[in-house]
Write a protein that holds these residues in place. Structure first.
Motif, PDB file in Angstrom:
ATOM      1  N   CYS A  99      47.380  45.467  38.622  1.00  0.00           N
ATOM      2  CA  CYS A  99      48.651  45.424  37.898  1.00  0.00           C
ATOM      3  C   CYS A  99      48.711  46.533  36.850  1.00  0.00           C
ATOM      4  O   CYS A  99      47.699  46.847  36.208  1.00  0.00           O
ATOM      5  N   ARG A 109      49.068  39.180  37.356  1.00  0.00           N
ATOM      6  CA  ARG A 109      47.790  38.483  37.173  1.00  0.00           C
ATOM      7  C   ARG A 109      47.942  36.970  37.278  1.00  0.00           C
ATOM      8  O   ARG A 109      47.057  36.290  37.812  1.00  0.00           O
ATOM      9  N   LYS A 113      46.001  34.802  40.082  1.00  0.00           N
ATOM     10  CA  LYS A 113      45.148  33.679  39.694  1.00  0.00           C
ATOM     11  C   LYS A 113      45.527  32.420  40.461  1.00  0.00           C
ATOM     12  O   LYS A 113      44.668  31.711  40.991  1.00  0.00           O
ATOM     13  N   VAL A 120      40.929  41.036  40.549  1.00  0.00           N
ATOM     14  CA  VAL A 120      42.194  41.296  39.863  1.00  0.00           C
ATOM     15  C   VAL A 120      41.932  42.317  38.754  1.00  0.00           C
ATOM     16  O   VAL A 120      41.161  42.061  37.820  1.00  0.00           O
ATOM     17  N   TYR A 122      43.581  45.385  35.951  1.00  0.00           N
ATOM     18  CA  TYR A 122      44.746  45.604  35.085  1.00  0.00           C
ATOM     19  C   TYR A 122      44.594  46.939  34.368  1.00  0.00           C
ATOM     20  O   TYR A 122      43.543  47.236  33.798  1.00  0.00           O
ATOM     21  N   PHE A 149      45.044  36.401  29.260  1.00  0.00           N
ATOM     22  CA  PHE A 149      45.016  36.920  30.627  1.00  0.00           C
ATOM     23  C   PHE A 149      43.737  37.698  30.907  1.00  0.00           C
ATOM     24  O   PHE A 149      43.227  37.678  32.030  1.00  0.00           O
ATOM     25  N   THR A 154      41.522  38.086  34.854  1.00  0.00           N
ATOM     26  CA  THR A 154      41.267  39.505  35.084  1.00  0.00           C
ATOM     27  C   THR A 154      39.795  39.738  35.387  1.00  0.00           C
ATOM     28  O   THR A 154      38.923  39.275  34.638  1.00  0.00           O
ATOM     29  N   THR A 157      39.582  45.289  33.154  1.00  0.00           N
ATOM     30  CA  THR A 157      40.695  46.126  32.697  1.00  0.00           C
ATOM     31  C   THR A 157      40.248  47.579  32.713  1.00  0.00           C
ATOM     32  O   THR A 157      39.168  47.912  32.226  1.00  0.00           O
TER      33      THR A 157
END
Length: 428
Positions: A99, A109, A113, A120, A122, A149, A154, A157
């Motif tokens: 994302c 996200r 989930k 996942v 970000y 989040f 996540t 990141t």
């Protein structure tokens, strides 16, 4: 995951500008024999470059428009977007959801989930809470959302700068190992010569002499880019150096205000507002100095384009800018981080920084670079060392394949400060 098939990656994007460029470059750069790609994108803020590139992008990824993926807070649109993203996940069955920017980061996200997607990722492209306009309760809410989040939805990141990662750690969004600095990169495509780029801009028809120094920027005329400070710097420089001309390539809501101010000060004949151009990454080669006056940044593509073209930079001292611009001859970058490898060589000095909103300091930075510019080769060396597209794509592809460096970086310079910051936050 079945090893005899490609890894399915679903990208989620609402914003445009630099984040759009990042996603498009990533889609083009990923190995099609290893990855099967799909992109869900918001339709409310599509820029012309994205729209015109959609047909080509379909050759590389399945494209899924989402009219409800919008920037303004709207429970109606957000619930509808969440439902659509979940439907796409069920149909596409991705191994990875990635994302980009805050709104897509929340919707994507949460959907991933709930649908139990294995990996996942970000990329914030600058956290919302870093923006000056986000203060008080609004900032508290956005920090809280990012924290929840990151901790609960996540895998990792990817921060586009060490400063962005430091901001995450300062707010205790998550443990240091959940963040990795992967700086933006662009392909080393040929750029026109200075004379060719000036012809493309039509500077001669605007009354700019062939040999005149030109200071320019390619940016939207929006509050974040602070075009009024660009105009004030231009007026100060022209007062001392009447031979210098300025070009602002980009449009936006502040254009009438800037144009009126330039006319009132009598410098409109030296400061040329050229509007939006699709070839902005090429015409940057027309400039003797690139001037960026942003209030805040993530990792601005425009500065990397300037480096690729060999154009020295004068920019505000903010996160992202201070990791691109190296103004020291001692091998220490402008952000205070020790340079490494080629960056330890004083030949990598590529520009100057000045405080946000300080037009006097900005003018002095521009004048210094005009008077004693680093060579094109010196400036390009920073790009070649740190900001190529191949480096960015390889780092992200490795994460998709489960081979990423935990808490690592694709940029050694950025890692030094970020890792030290992580240790400090953990000990606090």
């Amino acid at each position: 995951m079945e090893r005899n098939r490609r890894i399915r990656v679903l990208l989620v994007l609402e914003s445009q500008g630099g984040s759009r460029r990042h996603v498009v470059d990533l889609i083009h750069g990923l190995d099609q024999s290893r990855f099967e790609l799909a992109l869900i994108y918001g339709t409310s803020r599509m820029d012309a470059q994205f729209v015109e590139g959609l047909d080509d992008l379909r050759r590389y990824a399945k494209l899924i428009p989402c009219d409800d993926l919008v920037r303004p807070i709207s429970p109606k649109h957000e619930l509808a977007a969440l439902r659509q993203v979940r439907r796409v996940i069920r149909a596409f069955r991705p191994d990875v959801v990635h994302c980009h920017s805050s709104k897509a980061g929340i919707i994507g996200r949460l959907a991933a989930k709930r649908e139990h997607v294995p990996l996942v990722f970000y990329t914030p492209h600058a956290y919302s809470f870093q923006a000056p306009e986000f203060g008080g309760r609004k900032r508290v809410v956005f920090v809280g959302l990012e924290r929840w989040f990151s901790r609960h939805a996540t895998t990792r990141t990817f921060n586009v700068s060490a400063g962005e990662r430091d901001a995450a750690l300062a707010e205790r969004l998550d443990k240091p190992g959940k963040f990795r600095v992967i700086v933006n990169g662009i392909p080393d495509s040929p750029v026109p010569s200075r004379a060719e780029a000036r012809e493309m801009l039509g500077l001669e028809s605007l009354g700019v002499p062939a040999g005149a120094p030109v200071v320019g920027v390619t940016a939207r005329m929006v509050e974040q880019k602070d075009p009024m400070t660009f105009a004030r710097i231009a007026a100060r420089v022209v007062a001392q150096r009447p031979d210098v001309h300025f070009c602002y390539v980009g449009d936006g809501p502040l254009e009438p205000q800037v144009a009126a101010w330039l006319a009132e000060r009598g410098v409109a004949d030296h400061v040329h507002l050229l509007g939006y151009r699709q070839d902005a990454d090429d015409v940057v080669a027309a400039f003797n100095v690139y001037l960026l006056t942003s209030l805040y940044e993530g990792m601005p593509y425009s500065l990397i384009e300037a480096l690729r073209a060999g154009v020295p930079i004068a920019a505000t001292r903010v996160t992202g800018n201070d990791e691109v611009v190296c103004e020291s001859a001692s091998g220490v970058s402008a952000s205070g981080k020790p340079a490494s490898g080629a960056a330890a060589n004083e030949k990598l000095a590529n520009g100057a920084l000045f405080p946000v909103g300080d037009d006097e300091a900005g003018a002095q930075a521009v004048l210094r670079l005009l008077g004693n510019p680093p060579s094109r080769e010196q400036v390009r060396a920073t790009y070649l060392e740190r900001f190529t597209l191949d480096r960015m794509v390889a780092a992200i592809a490795g994460e998709y394949e489960g081979n990423g460096s935990v808490g690592g970086t694709n940029d050694v310079n950025a890692a030094n400060k970020a890792d030290q910051a992580g240790k400090t936050r953990s000990a606090a």
